[in-house]
Design an enzyme around this catalytic site. Sequence first.
Site, short mmCIF file in Angstrom:
data_model
loop_
_atom_site.label_atom_id
_atom_site.label_comp_id
_atom_site.label_asym_id
_atom_site.label_seq_id
_atom_site.Cartn_x
_atom_site.Cartn_y
_atom_site.Cartn_z
NE ARG A 240 -8.11 -22.67 5.20
CZ ARG A 240 -8.53 -23.55 6.09
NH1 ARG A 240 -9.70 -24.17 5.92
NH2 ARG A 240 -7.79 -23.84 7.14
CE LYS A 267 -3.47 -24.50 4.48
NZ LYS A 267 -3.08 -23.23 5.14
CG HIS A 329 -6.92 -16.13 3.87
ND1 HIS A 329 -6.43 -16.17 5.15
CD2 HIS A 329 -7.07 -17.42 3.49
CE1 HIS A 329 -6.27 -17.42 5.53
NE2 HIS A 329 -6.66 -18.20 4.54
NE ARG A 332 -9.36 -18.81 7.31
CZ ARG A 332 -9.84 -19.93 7.84
NH1 ARG A 332 -11.15 -20.20 7.75
NH2 ARG A 332 -9.05 -20.79 8.46
CG HIS A 355 -7.01 -22.94 12.30
ND1 HIS A 355 -6.87 -21.77 13.02
CD2 HIS A 355 -6.98 -22.58 10.99
CE1 HIS A 355 -6.73 -20.75 12.19
NE2 HIS A 355 -6.80 -21.22 10.96
CE1 TYR A 365 -15.31 -32.60 25.33
CE2 TYR A 365 -14.45 -30.51 24.52
CZ TYR A 365 -15.26 -31.22 25.39
OH TYR A 365 -16.00 -30.56 26.32
#
Length: 393
Positions: A240, A267, A329, A332, A355, A365
């Site tokens: 970001r 974030k 941005h 991304r 995310h 995982y």
Amino acid sequence: MKLTDTKLRTLSEPGKHADGLGLYLEITKAGGRYWRMKYRFAGKEKRLAFGVYPDISLKMARESAGKARKLLQDNQDPGEARKEQKARVVHENRNTLEAVARDWLEHQSTRWEPVTMGRIRASLESDVFPTLGSRPMASLKAREVMEAVKAVEARGASDQAGRVLQRVKAIYRWAVTHQRIDTNPMLDLVPSEILKPRTVQHRAALAEKELPEFMRKLAAYDGAPSIVLGLRMLMLTACRPGEVRGARWAEFDRKAALWTIPAERMKMREEHRVPLSKQALEVLARIEAISGVRELVFPSPYYPSKPLSENTFNSALARMGYKSIATAHGFRALFSTVANEHGWNPDVIERQLAHREQNEIRAAYHRTTYMADRTKLMQWWADYLHGKLSASP
């Protein structure tokens, strides 16, 4: 013999004047007139006080005595019930929405950047406290919060309305956890059932076919080195913009080709480890000559002790001719689109984008398994971008 209003007006003899079932008027030698009720609970004789006659009439005293007898029938001590009620009123009056919200803000202060804290506090002070702040949290109804949120929406600030609702709900959850209120009356407030649907405005993102020309323009751009190299790092890492602008030298392990962004700068408030391609390491080597002795990797060219401002990258893109075409941005989204179209594992891509995975098992995982895959992905991405720079016009 029961008391009557007529008799009460003429009574003057000090002593206890019974009305029946434990209720009586006590007249003191000084002339005070006090309603009392005698009762027994758990084998002990006790007293209740109902106030002063004539402020408390005979009818009102009898009603109070009737409520006390109902509690006794339910095996409750009316004296203790009254103490609990008084304590509850005091507790609720101390725990107004504003008082608890400010304690919640203080509790969260170590998790949020100062700018985030200021923004959230300002929204509450503007949109919640003036109408609801002085009210005890326990007495507020979901309808009242809904009306406050819809008032924000009505002035055209639908995004802000959704955020205000989320914050009020978070305050209520925190209040229950910390025993400031007993129950949460805001549980059933769902944003989609309160606020009108809104069109999502996606940030402008460069199209893949525009990459060759963009890469050449970026290479030729004569802006400050911290801005140009910051944009290159932004593209090479798919991080970001704020994460790149605030990058510290202490976060980089160049021998391990790894950038570890601490949780407080992310974030989602989770540490993020970014594998660095050879090209990303070259960017660090070039910027080191400018900022290597400072804390920030990409400092402001005007105020070296401060990071690049929030609009710096987008302003540079506008000067390059990409206003309304590309945003910082948006890189991304470009990375995600290209990597997915070239067959990379979507889970690896999502993890590289930091995310949050909602499934806890899958999240664990991701943290433990995908670093090797992400390292390969980011080197492929860097090579891919370099290839676009070399492509024929």
